[in-house]
Design an enzyme around this catalytic site. Structure first.
Site, PDB file in Angstrom:
ATOM      1  N   LYS A   8       0.837  -1.215   0.000  1.00  0.00           N
ATOM      2  CA  LYS A   8       0.000   0.000   0.000  1.00  0.00           C
ATOM      3  C   LYS A   8       0.871   1.264   0.000  1.00  0.00           C
ATOM      4  O   LYS A   8       2.048   1.216   0.404  1.00  0.00           O
ATOM      5  CB  LYS A   8      -0.932  -0.010   1.218  1.00  0.00           C
ATOM      6  N   TYR A  48      16.823  30.640   4.260  1.00  0.00           N
ATOM      7  CA  TYR A  48      15.723  31.421   4.842  1.00  0.00           C
ATOM      8  C   TYR A  48      15.977  31.702   6.312  1.00  0.00           C
ATOM      9  O   TYR A  48      16.304  30.798   7.083  1.00  0.00           O
ATOM     10  CB  TYR A  48      14.403  30.659   4.717  1.00  0.00           C
TER      11      TYR A  48
END
Ligand SMILES: *Cc1c(COP(=O)(O)O)cnc(C)c1O
Length: 336
Positions: free
Chosen positions: A33, A243
């Site tokens: 999955k 940043y």
């Protein structure tokens, strides 16, 4: 481009270890999955199938269709029910059973104590009545452990409930039903595996989820993550990176930008606890959407080779780290 190496030898090693525990490769249903826990469903499915695994577990019909040709028998955990000869659908509630088309192949899921999904023990009789009335094809009966990876009584309590379910189902005259409750942790803690199937997820990918108090089966991580250099520059002492300028060069150093970021599913993390790569390089400053910065100017850097170690750093579990890595990152198979 950042890329992921899939180590075929390690995957085969893990499958072999579990096959030994399970007693046979036929008792393994590999859980594929969510893009095979982020490893790349197509590649993992092929290797597992070549190894001799004939059963798989997926999240929904669309995932089943992607791998259908490689397996004989696919358990679909949820989503819309579209009857198909190789597929059997986990049924989580009486409502789902009501809406289930006649002749659907199903795995009836019983809530033995996790309280996430499955019918309650006292709904079993109603469910069996419906299965008989509607001519539904009961292929299997399943449950799921809430805490097989931890010491404690919960596991034994659920296992006992499940044995009870088996007895009831057999008393109703069903035969040829497969019973399965074990996940990776369940089989890793079992001394003598007596069930029909193990639904093997994280163990296949090389992570042992068990509390360290248990006997250790050595598993090897299948995935490693690499990033490539975009550009390099020299920083003078006092110059800052990224940043917010969260990293300040203590002296003159060479740094490079690499092409991996939170846009790829890599963690942005906590700036106060910088991530350190397997070769000991600290991520300098903030993780950007598509970039990180490291000291040096190597063309390529290994960012992760053990998702369990990475998960510990970020305060989560290996499952979340590998699943988060986007499907569009290139995956290549290596034999090492
Ligand atoms: C994901 C899943 C598994 C696999 O669990 P692991 O801990 O990864 O082995 C087994 N059964 C069900 C129902 C699942 O959803």
């Amino acid at each position: 481009m950042a890329y992921i190496k899939i180590n075929r030898s390690n995957l085969i090693h893990n499958l072999s270890q579990i096959a030994l525990k399970a007693g046979s490769v036929n008792k393994i249903a590999i859980v594929l999955k969510d893009n095979a826990y982020g490893h790349g469903v197509g590649k993992i499915a092929k290797i597992a199938s070549n190894f001799g695994i004939t059963k798989a577990v997926v999240r929904n019909y669309a995932e089943a269709k992607e791998i259908e040709e490689l397996f004989d028998d696919i358990i679909v955990l949820g989503g819309a029910i579209i009857p198909s000869p190789k597929l059997s659908y986990a049924i989580n509630s009486i409502e789902k059973l009501i809406s289930c088309p006649n002749d659907t192949r199903i795995e009836l899921k019983i809530d033995t104590g996790m309280h996430r999904n499955g019918i309650a023990l006292d709904e079993l009789q109603i469910a069996i009545g419906m299965i008989k009335d509607k001519n539904i094809d009961l292929v299997g009966v399943m449950s799921h452990f809430a805490s097989a990876d931890e010491l404690g009584s919960e596991y034994f309590y659920q296992y006992k409930n499940f044995q009870n379910v088996k007895k009831i189902i057999n008393e109703y005259g069903f035969d040829n039903i497969r019973f399965h409750i074990h996940n990776s942790a369940g089989i890793l803690r079992t001394k003598e595996f007596k069930e029909d199937l193990v639904r093997l997820g994280i163990g296949a990918y090389g992570y042992n989820p068990m509390d360290s108090a248990f006997e250790n089966v050595e598993l090897k991580p299948v995935m490693s993550l690499f990033a490539k250099k975009v550009s390099s520059r020299m920083l003078l002492a006092g110059q800052r990176v990224g940043y917010g300028g969260e990293f300040t060069a203590p002296k003159e150093i060479t740094v490079s930008t690499y092409d991996l970021g939170y846009g790829d599913g890599w963690r942005r993390g906590d700036i106060k606890q910088p991530y350190i790569t397997p070769s000991g390089k600290e991520i300098l400053g903030r993780v950007s959407m598509d970039f990180i910065t490291l000291e040096g100017d190597k063309e390529e850097v290994c960012i992760m080779e053990d998702a369990n170690a990475t998960a510990k750093h970020f305060g989560t579990i290996s499952y979340e780290i590998t699943c988060a890595l986007h499907a569009n990152i290139n995956r290549t198979i290596v034999d090492a």
